[in-house]
Design a protein around this motif. Structure first.
Motif, mmCIF file in Angstrom:
data_model
loop_
_atom_site.group_PDB
_atom_site.id
_atom_site.type_symbol
_atom_site.label_atom_id
_atom_site.label_comp_id
_atom_site.label_asym_id
_atom_site.label_seq_id
_atom_site.Cartn_x
_atom_site.Cartn_y
_atom_site.Cartn_z
ATOM 1 N N GLY A 62 0.926 -1.151 -0.001
ATOM 2 C CA GLY A 62 0.070 0.048 -0.008
ATOM 3 C C GLY A 62 0.875 1.166 -0.157
ATOM 4 N N ARG A 63 0.143 2.374 -0.221
ATOM 5 C CA ARG A 63 0.908 3.619 0.205
ATOM 6 C C ARG A 63 -0.020 4.669 0.603
ATOM 7 N NH1 ARG A 63 0.630 7.070 -5.376
ATOM 8 N NH2 ARG A 63 2.579 7.891 -4.232
ATOM 9 N N GLY A 64 0.459 5.307 1.276
ATOM 10 C CA GLY A 64 -0.301 6.374 2.095
ATOM 11 C C GLY A 64 0.072 7.793 2.244
ATOM 12 N N GLN A 65 -0.844 8.686 2.230
ATOM 13 C CA GLN A 65 -0.399 10.212 2.193
ATOM 14 C C GLN A 65 0.550 10.391 3.425
ATOM 15 O OE1 GLN A 65 -3.452 12.802 1.836
ATOM 16 N NE2 GLN A 65 -2.313 14.536 1.494
ATOM 17 N N ARG A 66 1.564 11.213 3.409
ATOM 18 C CA ARG A 66 2.552 11.809 4.618
ATOM 19 C C ARG A 66 1.960 12.618 5.306
ATOM 20 N NH1 ARG A 66 8.633 11.938 2.124
ATOM 21 N NH2 ARG A 66 8.663 9.523 1.332
ATOM 22 N N ASN A 81 -5.364 10.011 2.737
ATOM 23 C CA ASN A 81 -5.326 9.484 1.645
ATOM 24 C C ASN A 81 -4.476 8.282 1.570
ATOM 25 O OD1 ASN A 81 -7.274 11.429 0.747
ATOM 26 N ND2 ASN A 81 -5.416 12.424 -0.451
ATOM 27 N N GLY A 82 -4.848 6.974 1.005
ATOM 28 C CA GLY A 82 -3.992 5.902 0.766
ATOM 29 C C GLY A 82 -4.808 4.787 -0.090
ATOM 30 N N ARG A 109 3.507 3.049 -8.671
ATOM 31 C CA ARG A 109 2.829 3.796 -7.514
ATOM 32 C C ARG A 109 2.794 5.477 -8.419
ATOM 33 N NH1 ARG A 109 3.829 1.889 -2.328
ATOM 34 N NH2 ARG A 109 5.295 0.253 -2.225
ATOM 35 N N SER A 132 -1.161 10.072 -2.828
ATOM 36 C CA SER A 132 -0.991 8.513 -2.628
ATOM 37 C C SER A 132 -2.381 8.145 -3.199
ATOM 38 C CB SER A 132 -0.846 7.982 -1.387
ATOM 39 O OG SER A 132 0.481 8.390 -0.961
#
Length: 208
Positions: free
Chosen positions: A2-6, A11-12, A27, A38
């Motif tokens: 997965g990837r998520g907003q820092r 968001n993710g 990505r 993300s």
């Protein structure tokens, strides 16, 4: 994966697989485009390419967020066409933040000015389908009023005052494998749960 907003972003996107290891292929959308929120991830799972997205909300409209959503959708349309050109089984799935038809919103007249229901994005979604994508839920339930999201206000879930903003689009190679499509509404009624409900499809690849 997965990837998520820092930082403090909410968001993710993620792709999980049972008894398989997703192979990351991308990505973020390609090209000179800011995807720091993300909103896109892509991976191969067995023989299927899974593209998972979280399209911007776009409110308030008009405004910078509305314009950003338009640009994001345009970039998605371009890349979605590239995915179809691969002639592979591809699933383009996630929160599109679009209600394509009146069947996808409990009170259409109340949402005319919302970015999720504006003609710009309804047309953009329709353009995606004309590329050759199949909307899995609408393919099997063309005339049903189906929702995937209920706000946490005014007993929206109890009144079934929902929105259908999560969609599963299948490429021409994958669409013939579709057998079932449904929304699991039960988890939305759990205590302290998400305001979304899981959207499920079942596919059956050829046996040979």
């Amino acid at each position: 994966m997965g990837r998520g907003q820092r930082a403090e972003g909410r968001n993710g996107v993620a792709i999980l697989a049972r008894e398989a290891i997703p192979i990351l292929t991308r990505r973020g959308l390609p090209g000179d485009f800011d995807d720091s929120h993300s909103r896109y991830i892509e991976a191969a799972v067995d023989s299927i390419l899974i593209a998972c997205l979280y399209l911007p909300n776009g409110n308030p409209a008009p405004g910078p967020k509305f314009d950003y959503k338009l640009r994001w959708f345009e970039q998605l349309q371009t890349y979605a066409a590239d995915l179809l050109a691969l002639n592979l089984p591809v699933a383009l799935i996630g929160d599109f933040n679009v209600m394509p038809t009146n069947l996808d919103v409990y009170a259409p007249e109340r949402w005319r000015d919302a970015a999720l229901f504006r003609p710009d994005f309804r047309a953009a979604y329709a353009d995606l389908l004309t590329q050759g994508w199949t909307d899995a839920v609408r393919q099997l339930h063309p005339k049903e009023r189906i929702y995937t999201f209920w706000k946490y206000w005014r007993n929206s879930f109890e009144r079934d005052a929902g929105l259908h903003i999560d969609h599963l689009l299948l490429s021409p190679t994958l669409a013939p494998w579709l057998r079932k499509a449904s929304v699991r509404c039960g988890p939305r009624g759990w205590e302290h749960t998400s305001d979304y409900a899981p959207v499920m499809i079942e596919i059956e690849p050829p046996s040979d």
